[in-house]
Design a protein around this motif. Structure first.
Motif, PDB file in Angstrom:
ATOM      1  N   ALA A 184       0.883  -1.210   0.089  1.00  0.00           N
ATOM      2  CA  ALA A 184      -0.033  -0.133  -0.055  1.00  0.00           C
ATOM      3  C   ALA A 184       0.947   1.351  -0.106  1.00  0.00           C
ATOM      4  CB  ALA A 184      -1.034   0.063   1.148  1.00  0.00           C
ATOM      5  N   ASP A 185       0.656   2.361  -0.855  1.00  0.00           N
ATOM      6  CA  ASP A 185       1.208   3.489  -0.827  1.00  0.00           C
ATOM      7  C   ASP A 185       2.642   3.311  -1.456  1.00  0.00           C
ATOM      8  OD1 ASP A 185      -0.948   4.771   0.061  1.00  0.00           O
ATOM      9  OD2 ASP A 185      -0.528   4.410   2.114  1.00  0.00           O
ATOM     10  N   LEU A 186       2.932   2.157  -2.154  1.00  0.00           N
ATOM     11  CA  LEU A 186       4.223   2.074  -2.425  1.00  0.00           C
ATOM     12  C   LEU A 186       4.100   1.946  -3.987  1.00  0.00           C
ATOM     13  CD1 LEU A 186       5.873  -0.155   0.541  1.00  0.00           C
ATOM     14  CD2 LEU A 186       6.356   1.999  -0.324  1.00  0.00           C
ATOM     15  N   PRO A 187       5.286   2.191  -4.945  1.00  0.00           N
ATOM     16  CA  PRO A 187       5.070   1.938  -6.397  1.00  0.00           C
ATOM     17  C   PRO A 187       5.432   0.326  -6.859  1.00  0.00           C
ATOM     18  CG  PRO A 187       7.356   2.655  -5.760  1.00  0.00           C
ATOM     19  CD  PRO A 187       6.541   2.533  -4.190  1.00  0.00           C
ATOM     20  N   ILE A 188       4.441   0.119  -7.834  1.00  0.00           N
ATOM     21  CA  ILE A 188       4.404  -1.264  -8.328  1.00  0.00           C
ATOM     22  C   ILE A 188       5.848  -1.506  -9.207  1.00  0.00           C
ATOM     23  CG2 ILE A 188       3.343  -2.872  -9.849  1.00  0.00           C
ATOM     24  CD1 ILE A 188       1.038  -1.858  -9.093  1.00  0.00           C
ATOM     25  N   SER A 189       6.543  -2.652  -9.092  1.00  0.00           N
ATOM     26  CA  SER A 189       7.968  -2.844  -9.810  1.00  0.00           C
ATOM     27  C   SER A 189       7.797  -4.300  -9.999  1.00  0.00           C
ATOM     28  CB  SER A 189       8.954  -2.545  -8.850  1.00  0.00           C
ATOM     29  OG  SER A 189       8.883  -3.473  -7.657  1.00  0.00           O
ATOM     30  N   THR A 190       8.849  -4.664 -10.855  1.00  0.00           N
ATOM     31  CA  THR A 190       8.934  -6.239 -11.220  1.00  0.00           C
ATOM     32  C   THR A 190       8.944  -7.064 -10.111  1.00  0.00           C
ATOM     33  OG1 THR A 190      10.025  -5.520 -13.373  1.00  0.00           O
ATOM     34  CG2 THR A 190      10.187  -7.539 -12.859  1.00  0.00           C
ATOM     35  N   PRO A 191       9.955  -6.762  -9.079  1.00  0.00           N
ATOM     36  CA  PRO A 191      10.089  -7.512  -7.860  1.00  0.00           C
ATOM     37  C   PRO A 191       8.661  -7.801  -7.179  1.00  0.00           C
ATOM     38  CG  PRO A 191      11.983  -5.972  -8.074  1.00  0.00           C
ATOM     39  CD  PRO A 191      11.256  -5.671  -8.964  1.00  0.00           C
ATOM     40  N   VAL A 192       7.897  -6.494  -6.989  1.00  0.00           N
ATOM     41  CA  VAL A 192       6.657  -6.509  -6.358  1.00  0.00           C
ATOM     42  C   VAL A 192       5.564  -7.679  -6.989  1.00  0.00           C
ATOM     43  CG1 VAL A 192       4.533  -5.177  -5.954  1.00  0.00           C
ATOM     44  CG2 VAL A 192       6.640  -4.569  -5.393  1.00  0.00           C
ATOM     45  N   LEU A 193       5.622  -7.632  -8.595  1.00  0.00           N
ATOM     46  CA  LEU A 193       4.882  -8.451  -9.234  1.00  0.00           C
ATOM     47  C   LEU A 193       5.390  -9.892  -9.168  1.00  0.00           C
ATOM     48  CD1 LEU A 193       4.674  -6.691 -12.671  1.00  0.00           C
ATOM     49  CD2 LEU A 193       3.003  -6.759 -10.669  1.00  0.00           C
ATOM     50  N   ALA A 194       6.832 -10.303  -8.885  1.00  0.00           N
ATOM     51  CA  ALA A 194       7.010 -11.451  -8.694  1.00  0.00           C
ATOM     52  C   ALA A 194       6.725 -12.081  -7.256  1.00  0.00           C
ATOM     53  CB  ALA A 194       8.629 -11.580  -8.784  1.00  0.00           C
ATOM     54  N   ALA A 195       6.924 -11.155  -6.284  1.00  0.00           N
ATOM     55  CA  ALA A 195       6.582 -11.410  -4.999  1.00  0.00           C
ATOM     56  C   ALA A 195       4.904 -11.515  -4.837  1.00  0.00           C
ATOM     57  CB  ALA A 195       6.818 -10.365  -4.020  1.00  0.00           C
ATOM     58  N   THR A 196       4.166 -10.944  -5.354  1.00  0.00           N
ATOM     59  CA  THR A 196       2.940 -11.095  -5.591  1.00  0.00           C
ATOM     60  C   THR A 196       2.240 -12.795  -6.036  1.00  0.00           C
ATOM     61  OG1 THR A 196       2.444  -8.849  -5.852  1.00  0.00           O
ATOM     62  CG2 THR A 196       0.682 -10.249  -6.494  1.00  0.00           C
ATOM     63  N   ALA A 197       3.031 -12.782  -7.151  1.00  0.00           N
ATOM     64  CA  ALA A 197       2.616 -14.145  -7.978  1.00  0.00           C
ATOM     65  C   ALA A 197       3.251 -15.299  -6.956  1.00  0.00           C
ATOM     66  CB  ALA A 197       3.486 -14.116  -9.338  1.00  0.00           C
ATOM     67  N   ALA A 198       4.255 -15.076  -6.327  1.00  0.00           N
ATOM     68  CA  ALA A 198       4.726 -16.369  -5.203  1.00  0.00           C
ATOM     69  C   ALA A 198       3.902 -16.197  -4.201  1.00  0.00           C
ATOM     70  CB  ALA A 198       6.113 -15.861  -4.876  1.00  0.00           C
ATOM     71  N   GLY A 199       3.308 -15.216  -3.863  1.00  0.00           N
ATOM     72  CA  GLY A 199       2.414 -15.212  -2.471  1.00  0.00           C
ATOM     73  C   GLY A 199       0.921 -15.839  -2.966  1.00  0.00           C
ATOM     74  N   VAL A 200       0.600 -15.792  -4.278  1.00  0.00           N
ATOM     75  CA  VAL A 200      -0.690 -16.309  -4.662  1.00  0.00           C
ATOM     76  C   VAL A 200      -0.416 -17.887  -4.839  1.00  0.00           C
ATOM     77  CG1 VAL A 200      -2.382 -16.610  -6.606  1.00  0.00           C
ATOM     78  CG2 VAL A 200      -1.430 -14.217  -5.495  1.00  0.00           C
ATOM     79  N   LEU A 201       0.700 -18.092  -5.238  1.00  0.00           N
ATOM     80  CA  LEU A 201       0.849 -19.711  -5.454  1.00  0.00           C
ATOM     81  C   LEU A 201       0.861 -20.501  -4.016  1.00  0.00           C
ATOM     82  CD1 LEU A 201       3.815 -19.919  -7.826  1.00  0.00           C
ATOM     83  CD2 LEU A 201       1.200 -20.834  -8.173  1.00  0.00           C
ATOM     84  N   VAL A 202       1.297 -19.626  -2.878  1.00  0.00           N
ATOM     85  CA  VAL A 202       1.196 -20.132  -1.624  1.00  0.00           C
ATOM     86  C   VAL A 202      -0.037 -20.344  -1.255  1.00  0.00           C
ATOM     87  CG1 VAL A 202       1.977 -19.819   1.071  1.00  0.00           C
ATOM     88  CG2 VAL A 202       3.658 -19.357  -1.007  1.00  0.00           C
TER      89      VAL A 202
END
Length: 400
Positions: free
Chosen positions: A226-244
């Protein structure tokens, strides 16, 4: 569905009863309550706070379980029962509002720990009274309700009141003792008098609370950035979190809940009640707690990955948060293994070894980048789901 004058009174459920919209509405306050527990841990990620948050979660769980059992024998959409549910929702919402201050009361308002305890006591009393009224001629149930009040409500409530006047370690330990007495008291009251009228409804209700906890994990991912810019690492972390989260969902709803519900349906009488108590009321608590702990870890990972001004991508998680990321999954897996053992006598080496490995993984998580730790956890959960599914399929197929 109740019609006419039946709408104003309590109506018993039938064997094929399923979850009603009224119960889904009731669960909305617990969505917020679980979110508050995660926020409580995130505000002060220490070992003491984690234990304290789990105590709060256990008390909230008891509030939810009380009405999951009651909703199995009385229709939640009948007029009288729905009125009780709305009243309980209001009280639990106040409980949830008090959660962030339950160990650190803010000046200038009501004393939050006492508000929390008094509202918790009100929920337990409403449950017992409503259960009593719902079955006026059931002497076995009334005897059980009296034992419950004496063993599992009054003594823990007194300890919670004492603990609300304390702070720090003393408060957490006294409240932990209250939870232990509460749960042990329910075990001592026995299964006589309690009823599980509809196994399908009971299993579905607990599946929904698991969904709520998994949903909190998804929310935690969003809150972390929240309130932080979206970046490639953020997208990667989001994908990993959804997989968990997807892996935990798959494990529970495809490999745990179906067999548990089937076994619950096969039994009747006190045998069914004991299985419902052990596999659902008791063992689903660590299942949900594991999800909440993992949500805390994922929230911190996403925050570190997104906040490039204060964190480098090579920085690992620290302290108890590093343990919570994989340790929460470990608690979930061990609880899942215990449910399988209790419901069908099946031992799962994959879940046991995986759970123990995740509990110990905090030693590694503190040494590697947070994003890598989350990615490895996603891979491990996916692998365990696949391996457990194959072993379960082989076991069902039997020898050729």
């Amino acid at each position: 569905m109740p019609t006419g004058r039946d709408r104003s009174r309590m109506i018993a459920t039938e064997g094929g009863h399923r979850v009603t919209p009224a119960e889904l509405f009731f669960d909305l306050v617990f969505v917020y309550a679980i979110t508050q527990v995660t926020a409580l841990m995130a505000a002060d990620p220490s070992a003491l706070r984690l234990v304290g948050a789990m105590v709060v979660l256990a008390l909230l769980w008891w509030c939810w379980c009380c009405f999951a059992w009651l909703g199995n024998v009385v229709r939640a959409d009948s007029g009288a029962m729905f009125a009780v549910l709305v009243a309980v929702m209001a009280v639990v919402l106040v409980v949830s509002l008090a959660v962030p201050e339950v160990y650190d009361d803010l000046p200038g308002g009501l004393y939050a720990p006492l508000v929390f305890v008094l509202c918790y006591g009100a929920v337990r009393i409403l449950h017992l009274v409503t259960y009593w009224i719902s079955s006026p001629g059931d002497q076995a149930l009334h005897a059980t309700l009296r034992r419950t009040a004496l063993l599992s409500v009054a003594p823990p409530f007194a300890l919670l009141l004492v603990g609300s006047s304390l702070t720090g370690v003393a408060q957490v330990l006294v409240w932990l003792g209250a939870v232990a007495i509460d749960y042990f008291g329910i075990y001592l009251t026995g299964s006589s008098g309690w009823r599980v009228s509809s196994p399908g409804h009971f299993a579905e209700r607990h599946g929904l609370i698991v969904i709520i906890a998994l949903g909190e994990s998804i929310v935690a991912i969003g809150v972390g950035v929240a309130d932080l810019p979206i970046s490639t690492p953020v997208l990667a972390a989001t994908a990993a979190g959804v997989l968990v989260v997807a892996g935990l969902w798959r494990l529970y709803f495809r490999q745990i809940s179906e067999s548990a519900e089937h076994r619950l349906t096969e039994l009747d009488g006190d045998d069914r009640t004991r299985l419902a108590r052990d596999a659902y009321t008791f063992l689903h608590l660590p299942l949900v707690a594991g999800i909440v702990l993992t949500a805390l870890g994922m929230k911190k990972v996403l925050h570190q990955v997104a906040d490039s001004e204060h964190y480098d991508l090579s920085e690992p998680l620290h302290g108890v948060v590093a343990w919570a990321l994989a340790g929460g999954v470990g608690i979930f897996l061990l609880a899942a293994a215990a449910i399988l053992l209790r419901t069908g006598g099946r031992r799962s080496p994959v879940l046991l070894l995986g759970g123990l490995g995740c509990l110990c993984a905090g030693l590694v998580v503190v040494l590697i980048p947070a994003l890598l730790a989350l990615a490895l956890l996603a891979a491990a959960v996916t692998a365990m789901v696949v391996l457990h599914s194959r072993r379960a399929g082989t076991a069902e197929a039997g020898p050729a």
